[in-house]
Design a protein around this motif. Sequence first.
Motif, PDB file in Angstrom:
ATOM      1  N   SER A 290       8.514  -6.179  14.845  1.00 25.85           N
ATOM      2  CA  SER A 290       7.227  -5.575  15.263  1.00 25.85           C
ATOM      3  C   SER A 290       6.422  -5.566  13.897  1.00 25.85           C
ATOM      4  O   SER A 290       6.695  -4.690  12.977  1.00 25.85           O
ATOM      5  CB  SER A 290       7.345  -4.052  15.778  1.00 25.85           C
ATOM      6  OG  SER A 290       8.161  -4.025  16.850  1.00 25.85           O
ATOM      7  N   VAL A 291       5.491  -6.318  14.153  1.00 23.11           N
ATOM      8  CA  VAL A 291       4.703  -6.438  12.721  1.00 23.11           C
ATOM      9  C   VAL A 291       3.320  -5.942  12.884  1.00 23.11           C
ATOM     10  O   VAL A 291       2.478  -6.094  14.042  1.00 23.11           O
ATOM     11  CB  VAL A 291       4.389  -8.010  12.428  1.00 23.11           C
ATOM     12  CG1 VAL A 291       3.412  -8.505  11.377  1.00 23.11           C
ATOM     13  CG2 VAL A 291       5.806  -8.761  12.321  1.00 23.11           C
ATOM     14  N   ARG A 292       2.945  -5.245  11.910  1.00 19.53           N
ATOM     15  CA  ARG A 292       1.621  -4.482  11.732  1.00 19.53           C
ATOM     16  C   ARG A 292       0.787  -5.156  10.728  1.00 19.53           C
ATOM     17  O   ARG A 292       1.462  -5.345   9.339  1.00 19.53           O
ATOM     18  CB  ARG A 292       1.381  -3.106  11.446  1.00 19.53           C
ATOM     19  CG  ARG A 292       1.915  -2.279  12.859  1.00 19.53           C
ATOM     20  CD  ARG A 292       1.846  -0.832  12.274  1.00 19.53           C
ATOM     21  NE  ARG A 292       2.443  -0.055  13.693  1.00 19.53           N
ATOM     22  CZ  ARG A 292       3.574   0.329  13.840  1.00 19.53           C
ATOM     23  NH1 ARG A 292       4.525  -0.131  13.015  1.00 19.53           N
ATOM     24  NH2 ARG A 292       3.678   1.028  14.917  1.00 19.53           N
ATOM     25  N   VAL A 293      -0.372  -5.820  10.732  1.00 15.65           N
ATOM     26  CA  VAL A 293      -0.929  -6.451   9.610  1.00 15.65           C
ATOM     27  C   VAL A 293      -2.419  -5.453   9.515  1.00 15.65           C
ATOM     28  O   VAL A 293      -3.253  -5.705  10.317  1.00 15.65           O
ATOM     29  CB  VAL A 293      -1.449  -7.975   9.929  1.00 15.65           C
ATOM     30  CG1 VAL A 293      -2.273  -8.428   8.912  1.00 15.65           C
ATOM     31  CG2 VAL A 293      -0.251  -8.794  10.388  1.00 15.65           C
ATOM     32  N   ARG A 294      -2.292  -4.732   8.335  1.00 20.53           N
ATOM     33  CA  ARG A 294      -3.499  -3.782   7.908  1.00 20.53           C
ATOM     34  C   ARG A 294      -4.175  -4.189   6.830  1.00 20.53           C
ATOM     35  O   ARG A 294      -3.688  -4.685   5.843  1.00 20.53           O
ATOM     36  CB  ARG A 294      -2.925  -2.451   7.935  1.00 20.53           C
ATOM     37  CG  ARG A 294      -1.823  -2.173   6.748  1.00 20.53           C
ATOM     38  CD  ARG A 294      -1.683  -0.634   6.656  1.00 20.53           C
ATOM     39  NE  ARG A 294      -1.216  -0.004   7.952  1.00 20.53           N
ATOM     40  CZ  ARG A 294       0.036  -0.022   8.298  1.00 20.53           C
ATOM     41  NH1 ARG A 294       0.870  -0.732   7.655  1.00 20.53           N
ATOM     42  NH2 ARG A 294       0.550   0.431   9.572  1.00 20.53           N
ATOM     43  N   GLN A 295      -5.695  -4.204   6.829  1.00 18.09           N
ATOM     44  CA  GLN A 295      -6.537  -4.251   5.626  1.00 18.09           C
ATOM     45  C   GLN A 295      -6.381  -3.186   4.731  1.00 18.09           C
ATOM     46  O   GLN A 295      -6.370  -2.167   5.105  1.00 18.09           O
ATOM     47  CB  GLN A 295      -7.801  -4.490   6.299  1.00 18.09           C
ATOM     48  CG  GLN A 295      -8.714  -5.043   4.857  1.00 18.09           C
ATOM     49  CD  GLN A 295     -10.255  -5.429   5.451  1.00 18.09           C
ATOM     50  OE1 GLN A 295     -10.353  -5.429   6.612  1.00 18.09           O
ATOM     51  NE2 GLN A 295     -11.205  -5.456   4.545  1.00 18.09           N
ATOM     52  N   VAL A 296      -6.210  -3.384   3.467  1.00 19.78           N
ATOM     53  CA  VAL A 296      -5.964  -2.463   2.444  1.00 19.78           C
ATOM     54  C   VAL A 296      -7.006  -2.726   1.303  1.00 19.78           C
ATOM     55  O   VAL A 296      -7.536  -3.697   1.380  1.00 19.78           O
ATOM     56  CB  VAL A 296      -4.412  -2.469   1.725  1.00 19.78           C
ATOM     57  CG1 VAL A 296      -3.505  -2.477   3.040  1.00 19.78           C
ATOM     58  CG2 VAL A 296      -4.070  -3.975   1.364  1.00 19.78           C
ATOM     59  N   PRO A 297      -7.109  -1.968   0.257  1.00 19.12           N
ATOM     60  CA  PRO A 297      -8.332  -2.097  -0.558  1.00 19.12           C
ATOM     61  C   PRO A 297      -7.810  -3.231  -1.427  1.00 19.12           C
ATOM     62  O   PRO A 297      -6.649  -3.755  -1.699  1.00 19.12           O
ATOM     63  CB  PRO A 297      -7.925  -0.954  -1.495  1.00 19.12           C
ATOM     64  CG  PRO A 297      -7.510   0.341  -0.442  1.00 19.12           C
ATOM     65  CD  PRO A 297      -6.406  -0.623   0.399  1.00 19.12           C
ATOM     66  N   LEU A 298      -8.912  -4.035  -1.884  1.00 22.50           N
ATOM     67  CA  LEU A 298      -8.743  -5.390  -2.747  1.00 22.50           C
ATOM     68  C   LEU A 298      -8.344  -5.087  -4.010  1.00 22.50           C
ATOM     69  O   LEU A 298      -9.419  -5.043  -5.093  1.00 22.50           O
ATOM     70  CB  LEU A 298      -9.948  -6.173  -2.415  1.00 22.50           C
ATOM     71  CG  LEU A 298     -10.127  -7.571  -2.882  1.00 22.50           C
ATOM     72  CD1 LEU A 298      -9.301  -8.263  -1.592  1.00 22.50           C
ATOM     73  CD2 LEU A 298     -11.452  -8.048  -2.893  1.00 22.50           C
ATOM     74  N   ALA A 299      -7.049  -4.594  -4.198  1.00 20.08           N
ATOM     75  CA  ALA A 299      -6.541  -4.129  -5.580  1.00 20.08           C
ATOM     76  C   ALA A 299      -5.190  -4.502  -5.839  1.00 20.08           C
ATOM     77  O   ALA A 299      -4.489  -4.391  -4.741  1.00 20.08           O
ATOM     78  CB  ALA A 299      -7.040  -2.849  -5.742  1.00 20.08           C
ATOM     79  N   ILE A 300      -4.735  -4.820  -6.993  1.00 19.52           N
ATOM     80  CA  ILE A 300      -3.246  -5.002  -7.147  1.00 19.52           C
ATOM     81  C   ILE A 300      -2.365  -3.685  -7.023  1.00 19.52           C
ATOM     82  O   ILE A 300      -1.395  -3.852  -6.392  1.00 19.52           O
ATOM     83  CB  ILE A 300      -3.018  -5.516  -8.691  1.00 19.52           C
ATOM     84  CG1 ILE A 300      -1.704  -6.119  -8.734  1.00 19.52           C
ATOM     85  CG2 ILE A 300      -3.382  -4.523  -9.589  1.00 19.52           C
ATOM     86  CD1 ILE A 300      -1.012  -6.894  -9.889  1.00 19.52           C
ATOM     87  N   GLY A 301      -3.201  -2.607  -7.110  1.00 17.59           N
ATOM     88  CA  GLY A 301      -2.636  -1.161  -6.624  1.00 17.59           C
ATOM     89  C   GLY A 301      -2.119  -0.882  -5.336  1.00 17.59           C
ATOM     90  O   GLY A 301      -1.325  -0.236  -4.786  1.00 17.59           O
ATOM     91  N   SER A 302      -2.689  -1.844  -4.334  1.00 15.69           N
ATOM     92  CA  SER A 302      -2.346  -1.871  -2.892  1.00 15.69           C
ATOM     93  C   SER A 302      -0.996  -2.659  -2.628  1.00 15.69           C
ATOM     94  O   SER A 302      -0.515  -2.318  -1.386  1.00 15.69           O
ATOM     95  CB  SER A 302      -3.473  -2.517  -2.099  1.00 15.69           C
ATOM     96  OG  SER A 302      -4.679  -1.710  -2.396  1.00 15.69           O
ATOM     97  N   MET A 303      -0.596  -3.288  -3.487  1.00 15.28           N
ATOM     98  CA  MET A 303       0.748  -4.359  -3.366  1.00 15.28           C
ATOM     99  C   MET A 303       1.903  -3.520  -3.810  1.00 15.28           C
ATOM    100  O   MET A 303       1.905  -2.720  -4.581  1.00 15.28           O
ATOM    101  CB  MET A 303       0.191  -5.444  -4.205  1.00 15.28           C
ATOM    102  CG  MET A 303      -0.926  -6.346  -3.453  1.00 15.28           C
ATOM    103  SD  MET A 303      -1.339  -7.711  -4.597  1.00 15.28           S
ATOM    104  CE  MET A 303       0.233  -8.621  -4.228  1.00 15.28           C
TER     105      MET A 303
END
Length: 747
Positions: free
Chosen positions: A143-156
């Motif tokens: 079950s996959v969720r693809v959510r938008q996160v802030p455009l920053a390396i800290g989001s990874m």
Amino acid sequence: MHAAFENAGTKKGLEVWRIENFEPVPVPKKTYGKFHIGDSYIVLNTKQSKSGIFSWDIHFWLGLETSQDEAGSAAILSVQLDDRHNGAPIQHREVQDHESSLFLSYFPGGVRYAAGGVKSGFTEVETNAAGEKRLFQVKGSKSVRVRQVPLAIGSMNKGDCFILDGGYDIYVYVGPQAKRVEKIKAISAAGQIRDQDHAGRANVHILDEFASSGEQQQFFDALGEGSASEVPDESECDETYEQADCKTVTLYKVSDANGSLEITPIGERPLKQNMLDSDQDCFILDTGSSGIYVWVGKGATSQERAQSMIKAQEFITSKGYPMHTQVHRVVENGETTDFKQYFASWQDKGMNHSHLIRAAMDDDSSTDGEEREFDPEILHMFKKNGGRALGFMPDNGQGEAEIWRVENFELVPIEPAAYGMFFGGDSYVIKYEYQNKRGGHGFLIYFWQGKQSSTDEKAAAAMHAVRMDNELNGKAVQIRVTQGNEPRHFLKIFKGKLITFTGGHASGFKNIHDHDSYDVDGTRLFRIRGTCADDVRAEQLPETASSLASDDVFILETPSGTYVWHGVGASDLEKDMAGNIVGLVSPDATPQIIAEGSEPGEFWAALGGQGDYDRELDPTGAPFLTPRLFHCRILFNKRLRVEEVPHFEQDDLNVDDVMVLDGGDEIYCWIGNGATEEERAKSIDMAKQYIRTDPSERNEDTVPIVILKQGEEPRSFKRLFPSWDDGHWESQLSYEEIRQQAMANNQ
């Protein structure tokens, strides 16, 4: 009924509507799985049985930024859609980020959250344009969720996969700690973004262990900061899907019999099926934050039907539950498995379990294909007397067994003459070799744990079972067995000569009376169970009146004589079984048969006097439960992450992990070839933790646990799937092949 629903649910498949200005607007199929967080949606899934009968699931999905009015419209319109099919569909309330596994299963490419909504005047990403860069986190395997996160390396983090949508170029960052299935899902999600948002006119770049450092840096250059070495480790606050340990489960009746709608609590767990009044009323099953269920009886009034779902949703606020708490509505005779599990017993009306009973009766060799019917008495007999794990019958017990007892943490061989005599103060390991259906040899390793055996001895038995399996190159199936809960196949091995004694084993015992559990007063009590001469067994119990049960047969051995006691609920077969085994338990005596209620004074004197005992007769026995598949992981904090796989198929077995298949009467722990050593070592702990977190009344110490590995599945496991292909694993594309396919689709 709204005109948009006129033909809804008339054919098999998925249909989706978005709420726009309080109206349901059909969503184009090419964008299925993409949900705007400022909107509400209605999703209808129509299933069709082999006989052509339709069934439906209605989900109303609420984005985190949707308005109350839109959410209310989605709920009201779902009722209209439900009425379109005369109240037969099952309804579900879904909230962004907390969707049910069933909902997520409709979208193989995953669920993707898009910013904005109708009210915000959002604009779609311009087709084939560079547009604004977006970073998405891909979480989950099945079950996959693809959510938008802030455009920053800290989001990874290094444990997940991330997609950077740059318009003409879409980059897939594959975390070095991500597993194979997660990588494949991320590639699929990137393809979906390309097709849905860019009309297929964008190139996908996959940055994994095959990419050079220069290629990987392209991702971070496009991101605008950082490098691969700066990506944080997997987050310790990783999102969890733990199955809640439900402490309080309450059933409420919803009735307007007195003129106004009243909600009345009628009981807490353990609940019984007969608490649900099939002739009238609706009921609300409150399981806390695990979910709320509305049960609609066939005789419920229109007001009860219409208001019960609304009242259930009010529980979320009034009881302080999280706003994402799921609410499901089920109808009488259409109950879901997760609803039924909250009841201590459940008998589906008209359900035919003849395939399971046939397996238990070793009738798998029949070729006529006919489904045999069994009356309730036979079903009861097999559930009570046939042993546990009725369907687990690799053969009919004609193979060869070797038995060892744990002594000082080492295995000591048991003399064959003593096979079948087990002591509750000890633990044992049994290696069983048999000829399988393909003409080869199969191996089972049982580790039997006595009720009074020490924790260390139980652990030693489990460790020796693993060692034996390793010596067999992992070809064996391991089965944990606890005293009194032996699988039917285990019973068959001993051909009616299985006797379990209290106490521990004295060295060098030669016969049934030569052991250290022998009572100084010469009195012993045994309960007898069985369905045929090959599975009958005797279990020694404390010689007190409280050990008796009206539903069973007992043998009482005293210095002055031996009695065979027939409870009023005992069947003729059980009485016959006792007659067969009394010669083993008390070989030198002439037994006296007595019926419950006609006991002589000597009988009660031997038990320390008359006293209370279990007089309840159970006409149905333990429930037959529908199999359920779970993807399980042990988290860093030792909690269990549980994600159910609805409508499971063989392909849902995740080869990178450990899966738990709940067969109801037994738990299968399936180990994929890609599972880590830690996951393999903790597989039995996963199964035990799953049982602990399951809301049913089962106990982790009593359910047989079967541990098996990918490619070595027994027939009993395979038959729980709709279909099974032994060559399935070899036919699967590798990650490298899927990667190459994705790259070949670039312009």
